[in-house]
Design a protein around this motif. Sequence first.
Motif, PDB file in Angstrom:
ATOM      1  N   PHE A 182       0.858  -1.180   0.000  1.00 15.99           N
ATOM      2  CA  PHE A 182       0.000   0.000   0.000  1.00 15.99           C
ATOM      3  C   PHE A 182       0.892   1.226   0.000  1.00 15.99           C
ATOM      4  O   PHE A 182       1.725   1.386   0.891  1.00 15.99           O
ATOM      5  CB  PHE A 182      -0.839  -0.004   1.282  1.00 15.99           C
ATOM      6  CG  PHE A 182      -2.264   0.413   1.084  1.00 15.99           C
ATOM      7  CD1 PHE A 182      -2.597   1.382   0.149  1.00 15.99           C
ATOM      8  CD2 PHE A 182      -3.284  -0.163   1.840  1.00 15.99           C
ATOM      9  CE1 PHE A 182      -3.917   1.770  -0.036  1.00 15.99           C
ATOM     10  CE2 PHE A 182      -4.608   0.224   1.667  1.00 15.99           C
ATOM     11  CZ  PHE A 182      -4.922   1.183   0.726  1.00 15.99           C
ATOM     12  N   ASN A 183       0.752   2.108  -0.969  1.00 15.08           N
ATOM     13  CA  ASN A 183       1.590   3.298  -1.082  1.00 15.08           C
ATOM     14  C   ASN A 183       0.749   4.567  -1.148  1.00 15.08           C
ATOM     15  O   ASN A 183      -0.157   4.665  -1.974  1.00 15.08           O
ATOM     16  CB  ASN A 183       2.461   3.221  -2.341  1.00 15.08           C
ATOM     17  CG  ASN A 183       3.466   2.098  -2.284  1.00 15.08           C
ATOM     18  OD1 ASN A 183       4.010   1.790  -1.230  1.00 15.08           O
ATOM     19  ND2 ASN A 183       3.723   1.460  -3.413  1.00 15.08           N
ATOM     20  N   PHE A 184       1.081   5.519  -0.292  1.00 10.23           N
ATOM     21  CA  PHE A 184       0.438   6.837  -0.263  1.00 10.23           C
ATOM     22  C   PHE A 184       1.525   7.839  -0.630  1.00 10.23           C
ATOM     23  O   PHE A 184       2.623   7.777  -0.074  1.00 10.23           O
ATOM     24  CB  PHE A 184      -0.072   7.145   1.154  1.00 10.23           C
ATOM     25  CG  PHE A 184      -1.090   6.175   1.680  1.00 10.23           C
ATOM     26  CD1 PHE A 184      -2.423   6.547   1.812  1.00 10.23           C
ATOM     27  CD2 PHE A 184      -0.730   4.887   2.063  1.00 10.23           C
ATOM     28  CE1 PHE A 184      -3.365   5.651   2.305  1.00 10.23           C
ATOM     29  CE2 PHE A 184      -1.670   3.988   2.557  1.00 10.23           C
ATOM     30  CZ  PHE A 184      -2.992   4.367   2.677  1.00 10.23           C
ATOM     31  N   TYR A 185       1.231   8.764  -1.534  1.00 10.27           N
ATOM     32  CA  TYR A 185       2.277   9.649  -2.054  1.00 10.27           C
ATOM     33  C   TYR A 185       2.064  11.113  -1.638  1.00 10.27           C
ATOM     34  O   TYR A 185       1.296  11.830  -2.262  1.00 10.27           O
ATOM     35  CB  TYR A 185       2.322   9.552  -3.587  1.00 10.27           C
ATOM     36  CG  TYR A 185       2.638   8.150  -4.056  1.00 10.27           C
ATOM     37  CD1 TYR A 185       3.949   7.696  -4.090  1.00 10.27           C
ATOM     38  CD2 TYR A 185       1.616   7.279  -4.428  1.00 10.27           C
ATOM     39  CE1 TYR A 185       4.242   6.396  -4.488  1.00 10.27           C
ATOM     40  CE2 TYR A 185       1.904   5.982  -4.828  1.00 10.27           C
ATOM     41  CZ  TYR A 185       3.217   5.544  -4.862  1.00 10.27           C
ATOM     42  OH  TYR A 185       3.491   4.255  -5.245  1.00 10.27           O
ATOM     43  N   PRO A 186       2.785  11.577  -0.618  1.00 10.80           N
ATOM     44  CA  PRO A 186       2.670  12.979  -0.220  1.00 10.80           C
ATOM     45  C   PRO A 186       3.447  13.931  -1.140  1.00 10.80           C
ATOM     46  O   PRO A 186       3.121  15.109  -1.216  1.00 10.80           O
ATOM     47  CB  PRO A 186       3.262  13.020   1.194  1.00 10.80           C
ATOM     48  CG  PRO A 186       3.335  11.595   1.644  1.00 10.80           C
ATOM     49  CD  PRO A 186       3.528  10.798   0.403  1.00 10.80           C
ATOM     50  N   SER A 187       4.503  13.416  -1.817  1.00  4.94           N
ATOM     51  CA  SER A 187       5.303  14.299  -2.669  1.00  4.94           C
ATOM     52  C   SER A 187       5.886  13.498  -3.829  1.00  4.94           C
ATOM     53  O   SER A 187       6.391  12.393  -3.631  1.00  4.94           O
ATOM     54  CB  SER A 187       6.438  14.927  -1.843  1.00  4.94           C
ATOM     55  OG  SER A 187       7.261  15.736  -2.663  1.00  4.94           O
ATOM     56  N   ILE A 188       5.800  14.080  -5.025  1.00  3.21           N
ATOM     57  CA  ILE A 188       6.266  13.403  -6.246  1.00  3.21           C
ATOM     58  C   ILE A 188       7.000  14.437  -7.097  1.00  3.21           C
ATOM     59  O   ILE A 188       6.525  15.558  -7.250  1.00  3.21           O
ATOM     60  CB  ILE A 188       5.043  12.837  -7.031  1.00  3.21           C
ATOM     61  CG1 ILE A 188       4.445  11.633  -6.291  1.00  3.21           C
ATOM     62  CG2 ILE A 188       5.401  12.457  -8.448  1.00  3.21           C
ATOM     63  CD1 ILE A 188       5.267  10.359  -6.358  1.00  3.21           C
ATOM     64  N   PRO A 189       8.165  14.063  -7.680  1.00  2.00           N
ATOM     65  CA  PRO A 189       8.868  15.021  -8.543  1.00  2.00           C
ATOM     66  C   PRO A 189       8.054  15.346  -9.799  1.00  2.00           C
ATOM     67  O   PRO A 189       7.156  14.577 -10.170  1.00  2.00           O
ATOM     68  CB  PRO A 189      10.172  14.298  -8.910  1.00  2.00           C
ATOM     69  CG  PRO A 189       9.940  12.863  -8.613  1.00  2.00           C
ATOM     70  CD  PRO A 189       8.871  12.780  -7.571  1.00  2.00           C
ATOM     71  N   GLU A 190       8.376  16.464 -10.440  1.00  2.00           N
ATOM     72  CA  GLU A 190       7.644  16.871 -11.647  1.00  2.00           C
ATOM     73  C   GLU A 190       7.776  15.811 -12.744  1.00  2.00           C
ATOM     74  O   GLU A 190       6.833  15.521 -13.460  1.00  2.00           O
ATOM     75  CB  GLU A 190       8.179  18.209 -12.177  1.00  2.00           C
ATOM     76  CG  GLU A 190       7.921  19.394 -11.248  1.00  2.00           C
ATOM     77  CD  GLU A 190       6.451  19.607 -10.936  1.00  2.00           C
ATOM     78  OE1 GLU A 190       5.629  19.494 -11.860  1.00  2.00           O
ATOM     79  OE2 GLU A 190       6.120  19.881  -9.768  1.00  2.00           O
ATOM     80  N   GLU A 191       8.970  15.249 -12.868  1.00  2.45           N
ATOM     81  CA  GLU A 191       9.198  14.224 -13.896  1.00  2.45           C
ATOM     82  C   GLU A 191       9.870  13.013 -13.286  1.00  2.45           C
ATOM     83  O   GLU A 191      10.745  13.140 -12.444  1.00  2.45           O
ATOM     84  CB  GLU A 191      10.094  14.781 -15.008  1.00  2.45           C
ATOM     85  CG  GLU A 191       9.354  15.652 -15.990  1.00  2.45           C
ATOM     86  CD  GLU A 191      10.269  16.076 -17.130  1.00  2.45           C
ATOM     87  OE1 GLU A 191      10.794  15.189 -17.822  1.00  2.45           O
ATOM     88  OE2 GLU A 191      10.458  17.289 -17.294  1.00  2.45           O
ATOM     89  N   GLY A 192       9.446  11.833 -13.745  1.00  8.71           N
ATOM     90  CA  GLY A 192      10.022  10.595 -13.210  1.00  8.71           C
ATOM     91  C   GLY A 192       9.363  10.220 -11.893  1.00  8.71           C
ATOM     92  O   GLY A 192       8.355  10.799 -11.492  1.00  8.71           O
ATOM     93  N   GLY A 193       9.941   9.224 -11.222  1.00 10.78           N
ATOM     94  CA  GLY A 193       9.367   8.769  -9.963  1.00 10.78           C
ATOM     95  C   GLY A 193       8.078   7.993 -10.144  1.00 10.78           C
ATOM     96  O   GLY A 193       7.272   7.873  -9.232  1.00 10.78           O
TER      97      GLY A 193
END
Length: 279
Positions: A182-193
Motif C-alpha cells: 500500500f503506497n500513499f504519495y505525499p510528494s512526487i517530482p515533476e518528472e520521473g518517480g
Amino acid sequence: MPSQMSQVPAISPVSIRERIGSINTAEIISVLKGELTALHIKQAFSTEVAEKITTNFVGSAGLKERNDGVPGQYVGASHYRKDAASYFADAEKARPHVEALFENLVDPVRAIFGALKRELHNKGIELRLARSEHGRANVCRALSWSGTGTFSLAPHDDVAQVLCAGNDYELSAVAHNTVAAFNFYPSIPEEGGNLRLWSHKPTVIDRKSQGVETTGYPYSAAYLEDVPCRDFQLKAGDIALIDGGFVHGVTGRSGDGKRRLVLNCFFGFARPDLVLWWT
C-alpha cells in the motif's frame, strides 16, 4: 537444462484499475484476494495534508539513511533483512517519529486501516498490526528513494523478503497468499518517480536463477527486457495498491525538483480469518 529455462520470465496477466476519488474497501479486498493486480487512485487525499506530511518528514528527528543496500532515506522501521527481534525493537523506537509525521492531521493511512478493519470484522476476519513479544509493527513508514540512473528503486518483488523472514515472524505465513503493498504519495517530482509494474510474478525458481532468493531485490534490466510493463504516473495525494508478488520498481527522477516521498506498508492474509499489517 532447467537452469536455462528459468532464465525466461513467464508473463503473468495483470488486472489494473485507475480512477479519481476515494478508495473503497471492496477494491482493497479485491487486491488482497488476488483478483486485482494494481489499483491507482488519483487525488485520494488532500494536497494540504500531503504537503504537511512532507514538511514533517524533512524535519523529522527520526530521519535516517538506509544502510541495507537499498539507497534511500526513511522514517519508521523496515522488516527487510532483519530478524523479528530487531524489527519489532526498531518499530517501537520509531513509533513516536511515525506518529509525528501526522501531527494534528487526518492520517490517510490510519483512516483506511480503520475502515478496512471494520469491513473485515463484519466478514469474521481480524485485521491487526503484526506483533511479537518484542513489540508491534507501525501502521506505515515514510521512504524517499535515492537510487540514481534508470531507477530510484530497482525492480524487485515483495514476496521473497516475507517468505524468508524466518519462523519467529508471524507474517511469513502471508507469503503463501497475496502480499499487498500500500503506497500513499505525499510528494512526487515533476518528472520521473513513476511506479513501474512488470507482468511477471516470479517463482522461487526464478528468484534462485537471479540470485535474489531471500531478498527479491534487484532484478536485472536484462532479465525483464521482454516482459511488458506499465507505468503509473503519480501525483501528490495519490494512492497505489499493488500485488507485491509482481516485479515493480520506481523510475529515475529527472532534474533536482521535488523529492519523491511515499508512505508504505504491507498487508495480507496470514490465515483465512486473519489479515496482518506491517512495514
